[in-house]
Design a protein around this motif. Structure first.
Motif, PDB file in Angstrom:
ATOM      1  N   GLN A 127       7.921   4.723  17.074  1.00 12.86           N
ATOM      2  CA  GLN A 127       7.763   4.207  15.712  1.00 12.86           C
ATOM      3  C   GLN A 127       6.909   5.123  14.839  1.00 12.86           C
ATOM      4  N   ALA A 128       6.461   6.249  15.374  1.00 11.08           N
ATOM      5  CA  ALA A 128       5.694   7.230  14.599  1.00 11.08           C
ATOM      6  C   ALA A 128       5.768   8.561  15.330  1.00 11.08           C
ATOM      7  N   ILE A 129       5.514   9.641  14.593  1.00  7.14           N
ATOM      8  CA  ILE A 129       5.475  10.985  15.166  1.00  7.14           C
ATOM      9  C   ILE A 129       4.109  11.582  14.894  1.00  7.14           C
ATOM     10  N   MET A 130       3.548  12.266  15.921  1.00  9.26           N
ATOM     11  CA  MET A 130       2.286  12.968  15.750  1.00  9.26           C
ATOM     12  C   MET A 130       2.473  14.419  16.155  1.00  9.26           C
ATOM     13  N   LYS A 131       1.930  15.318  15.360  1.00  7.13           N
ATOM     14  CA  LYS A 131       2.079  16.757  15.577  1.00  7.13           C
ATOM     15  C   LYS A 131       1.039  17.273  16.561  1.00  7.13           C
ATOM     16  N   GLY A 132       1.494  18.109  17.479  1.00  7.82           N
ATOM     17  CA  GLY A 132       0.595  18.800  18.385  1.00  7.82           C
ATOM     18  C   GLY A 132       0.559  20.285  18.073  1.00  7.82           C
ATOM     19  N   ALA A 133       0.876  21.124  19.072  1.00 10.73           N
ATOM     20  CA  ALA A 133       0.782  22.579  18.930  1.00 10.73           C
ATOM     21  C   ALA A 133       2.042  23.145  18.289  1.00 10.73           C
ATOM     22  N   VAL A 134       2.279  22.728  17.050  1.00 11.01           N
ATOM     23  CA  VAL A 134       3.444  23.181  16.310  1.00 11.01           C
ATOM     24  C   VAL A 134       3.056  23.232  14.833  1.00 11.01           C
ATOM     25  N   ALA A 172       5.648   9.329  19.304  1.00 14.28           N
ATOM     26  CA  ALA A 172       6.243  10.543  19.852  1.00 14.28           C
ATOM     27  C   ALA A 172       5.397  11.735  19.441  1.00 14.28           C
ATOM     28  N   CYS A 173       4.833  12.427  20.423  1.00 16.93           N
ATOM     29  CA  CYS A 173       3.894  13.528  20.167  1.00 16.93           C
ATOM     30  C   CYS A 173       4.590  14.856  20.421  1.00 16.93           C
ATOM     31  N   ALA A 174       4.917  15.560  19.345  1.00 17.30           N
ATOM     32  CA  ALA A 174       5.688  16.796  19.444  1.00 17.30           C
ATOM     33  C   ALA A 174       4.789  17.968  19.809  1.00 17.30           C
ATOM     34  N   ALA A 175       5.212  18.757  20.820  1.00 15.06           N
ATOM     35  CA  ALA A 175       4.422  19.890  21.321  1.00 15.06           C
ATOM     36  C   ALA A 175       3.047  19.402  21.756  1.00 15.06           C
ATOM     37  N   ALA A 176       3.039  18.520  22.749  1.00 15.78           N
ATOM     38  CA  ALA A 176       1.817  17.832  23.158  1.00 15.78           C
ATOM     39  C   ALA A 176       0.895  18.671  24.025  1.00 15.78           C
ATOM     40  N   ASP A 177       1.235  19.929  24.264  1.00 16.81           N
ATOM     41  CA  ASP A 177       0.338  20.816  25.016  1.00 16.81           C
ATOM     42  C   ASP A 177      -0.729  21.346  24.061  1.00 16.81           C
ATOM     43  N   ASP A 178      -1.544  20.418  23.562  1.00 18.76           N
ATOM     44  CA  ASP A 178      -2.553  20.708  22.554  1.00 18.76           C
ATOM     45  C   ASP A 178      -3.777  19.841  22.840  1.00 18.76           C
ATOM     46  N   GLU A 179      -4.892  20.488  23.152  1.00 15.48           N
ATOM     47  CA  GLU A 179      -6.093  19.745  23.543  1.00 15.48           C
ATOM     48  C   GLU A 179      -6.558  18.800  22.441  1.00 15.48           C
ATOM     49  N   ASP A 201      11.006  22.681  26.023  1.00 16.13           N
ATOM     50  CA  ASP A 201      10.515  24.056  26.070  1.00 16.13           C
ATOM     51  C   ASP A 201      10.632  24.669  24.677  1.00 16.13           C
ATOM     52  N   GLY A 202       9.517  24.767  23.970  1.00 15.60           N
ATOM     53  CA  GLY A 202       9.528  25.362  22.637  1.00 15.60           C
ATOM     54  C   GLY A 202       9.205  24.356  21.550  1.00 15.60           C
ATOM     55  N   GLU A 203       8.744  24.880  20.405  1.00 11.43           N
ATOM     56  CA  GLU A 203       8.307  24.031  19.306  1.00 11.43           C
ATOM     57  C   GLU A 203       9.451  23.233  18.694  1.00 11.43           C
ATOM     58  N   SER A 204      10.527  23.920  18.344  1.00 13.67           N
ATOM     59  CA  SER A 204      11.640  23.230  17.688  1.00 13.67           C
ATOM     60  C   SER A 204      12.281  22.171  18.590  1.00 13.67           C
ATOM     61  N   PRO A 205      12.553  22.474  19.870  1.00 11.39           N
ATOM     62  CA  PRO A 205      13.090  21.419  20.742  1.00 11.39           C
ATOM     63  C   PRO A 205      12.157  20.216  20.857  1.00 11.39           C
ATOM     64  N   ALA A 206      10.833  20.453  20.873  1.00 14.60           N
ATOM     65  CA  ALA A 206       9.889  19.336  20.947  1.00 14.60           C
ATOM     66  C   ALA A 206       9.989  18.460  19.698  1.00 14.60           C
ATOM     67  N   CYS A 207      10.108  19.094  18.538  1.00  8.59           N
ATOM     68  CA  CYS A 207      10.259  18.330  17.292  1.00  8.59           C
ATOM     69  C   CYS A 207      11.570  17.540  17.296  1.00  8.59           C
ATOM     70  N   GLU A 208      12.638  18.168  17.758  1.00  6.32           N
ATOM     71  CA  GLU A 208      13.936  17.491  17.809  1.00  6.32           C
ATOM     72  C   GLU A 208      13.884  16.282  18.731  1.00  6.32           C
ATOM     73  N   GLN A 209      13.187  16.416  19.856  1.00 10.09           N
ATOM     74  CA  GLN A 209      13.064  15.289  20.782  1.00 10.09           C
ATOM     75  C   GLN A 209      12.287  14.142  20.142  1.00 10.09           C
ATOM     76  N   ALA A 210      11.205  14.469  19.432  1.00 12.43           N
ATOM     77  CA  ALA A 210      10.404  13.436  18.775  1.00 12.43           C
ATOM     78  C   ALA A 210      11.233  12.695  17.733  1.00 12.43           C
ATOM     79  N   ILE A 211      11.991  13.440  16.961  1.00 13.60           N
ATOM     80  CA  ILE A 211      12.835  12.826  15.934  1.00 13.60           C
ATOM     81  C   ILE A 211      13.909  11.959  16.566  1.00 13.60           C
ATOM     82  N   ALA A 212      14.506  12.437  17.655  1.00 14.03           N
ATOM     83  CA  ALA A 212      15.546  11.662  18.333  1.00 14.03           C
ATOM     84  C   ALA A 212      14.988  10.342  18.861  1.00 14.03           C
ATOM     85  N   LEU A 213      13.764  10.365  19.413  1.00  9.76           N
ATOM     86  CA  LEU A 213      13.155   9.133  19.913  1.00  9.76           C
ATOM     87  C   LEU A 213      12.979   8.107  18.794  1.00  9.76           C
ATOM     88  N   CYS A 214      12.556   8.577  17.628  1.00 10.39           N
ATOM     89  CA  CYS A 214      12.380   7.665  16.492  1.00 10.39           C
ATOM     90  C   CYS A 214      13.729   7.181  15.960  1.00 10.39           C
TER      91      CYS A 214
END
Length: 309
Positions: free
Chosen positions: A96-103, A24-31, A77-90
């Motif tokens: 099975q893992a979380i990776m940080k993007g533009a957050v 799960a890649c949180a805030a994946a709008d990151d090159e 839409d937004g950093e915190s919602p993206a993190c919450e979604q990643a955590i919910a998926l796990c």
């Protein structure tokens, strides 16, 4: 599994080990994030779930060369919602893992550390880094360069135990742990040396690790320095794990490995119910790939232990 002695060995160890792991890649709008995923996908290691503004993330994924037919997208839409979604998926078992993007790292860690997140597998989190110094034929581990700011004795004990578990994944059965300070003796005016002395006593006769200290860095890793300074215990000059007394020392040592040493690294945060991959924008693409590999090794080990239970 035999001992993993280099980061390329780490890649070789996980590549034949089963289907891709959902990350799960949180805030994946990151090159940088998307480019680091490209090779991991090409090797069949990961199935990314890209979380963020859907259309923007999709456009950036195409520009980065990802095969979007092999990617899932979750709109947020937004950093915190993206993190919450990643955590919910796990939490739901869909990743099975979380990776940080533009957050910011702090935003993701704050969400993961919440009591109701379902992520707090242990009392605290620890940033663990694997690297192979030039001239050595084995990997060393370093902790903590990214989470624990000013750990007390209980925090340091947890850092040691977390790092020893990662060492076990790399094939170390009873690693030698060096508690770093500025000298090899206990000085009441040097808190890190006092803390090291406390931890050495706590870990006396521990079946999982041999813990020594305090040590200056050279005495921990150089047999010649240990001999010259007449430090002759089991850890001196032969450390497998380096534990720094706080984030200042840990982060400076971590950055010196890349800035001055030009080394590739593999770093993850452990202690949560799934590994967290927190790449720095300054990390090389190889370091990001190796970090993904280390996280997958940890995730697969956790899945295997869950199956046994």
């Amino acid at each position: 599994m035999g001992s993993i002695r280099s980061l390329p060995d780490l890649l070789a160890a996980i590549e034949p080990s089963g289907p891709p792991v959902n990350v799960a890649c949180a805030a994946a709008d990151d090159e940088n994030l998307l480019l680091s995923l490209r090779e991991a996908m090409a090797r069949g290691l990961v199935h990314p779930v890209l979380i963020g503004p859907r259309e923007r993330v999709r456009e950036m994924a195409v520009a980065a060369g990802l095969d979007i037919e092999r990617v899932d997208f979750v709109d947020a839409d937004g950093e915190s919602p993206a993190c919450e979604q990643a955590i919910a998926l796990c939490r739901d078992g869909a990743a099975q893992a979380i990776m940080k993007g533009a957050v910011p790292t702090s935003t993701l860690l704050k969400a993961a550390l919440r009591a109701d997140s379902g992520m707090r597998g242990d009392r605290s989190f620890t940033h663990v880094t694997a690297f192979r110094p030039k001239g050595m034929r084995r990997l060393l581990l370093l902790a903590d360069a990214g989470v624990q700011i000013a750990p007390g004795a209980d925090d340091l004990e947890q850092i040691v135990r977390h790092t020893v578990r990662v060492a076990g994944l790399l094939g170390h059965r009873r690693p030698r742990v060096a508690l770093l300070s500025a000298a090899e003796f206990v000085n009441p005016k040097m808190p890190s040396s006092v803390m090291a002395d406390v931890l050495v006593k706590r870990f006396a006769n521990d079946p999982c690790a041999i813990v020594g200290g305090p040590y200056a860095l050279d005495v921990a890793v150089s047999p010649e320095s240990a001999r010259r300074k007449r430090v002759g215990d089991e850890v001196a000059g032969r450390a497998d794990i380096l534990i720094t007394p706080g984030i200042d020392a840990g982060n400076v040592l971590y950055k010196s490995l890349t800035c001055f040493g030009g080394l590739d690294l593999a770093s993850i945060i452990v202690g949560a119910s799934v590994p967290l991959i927190i790449p720095s924008r300054g990390d090389s693409e190889r370091t990001k790939l190796y970090s993904i590999a280390l996280a997958l090794l940890a995730a697969r080990a956790e899945a295997a232990s869950t199956d046994v239970r």
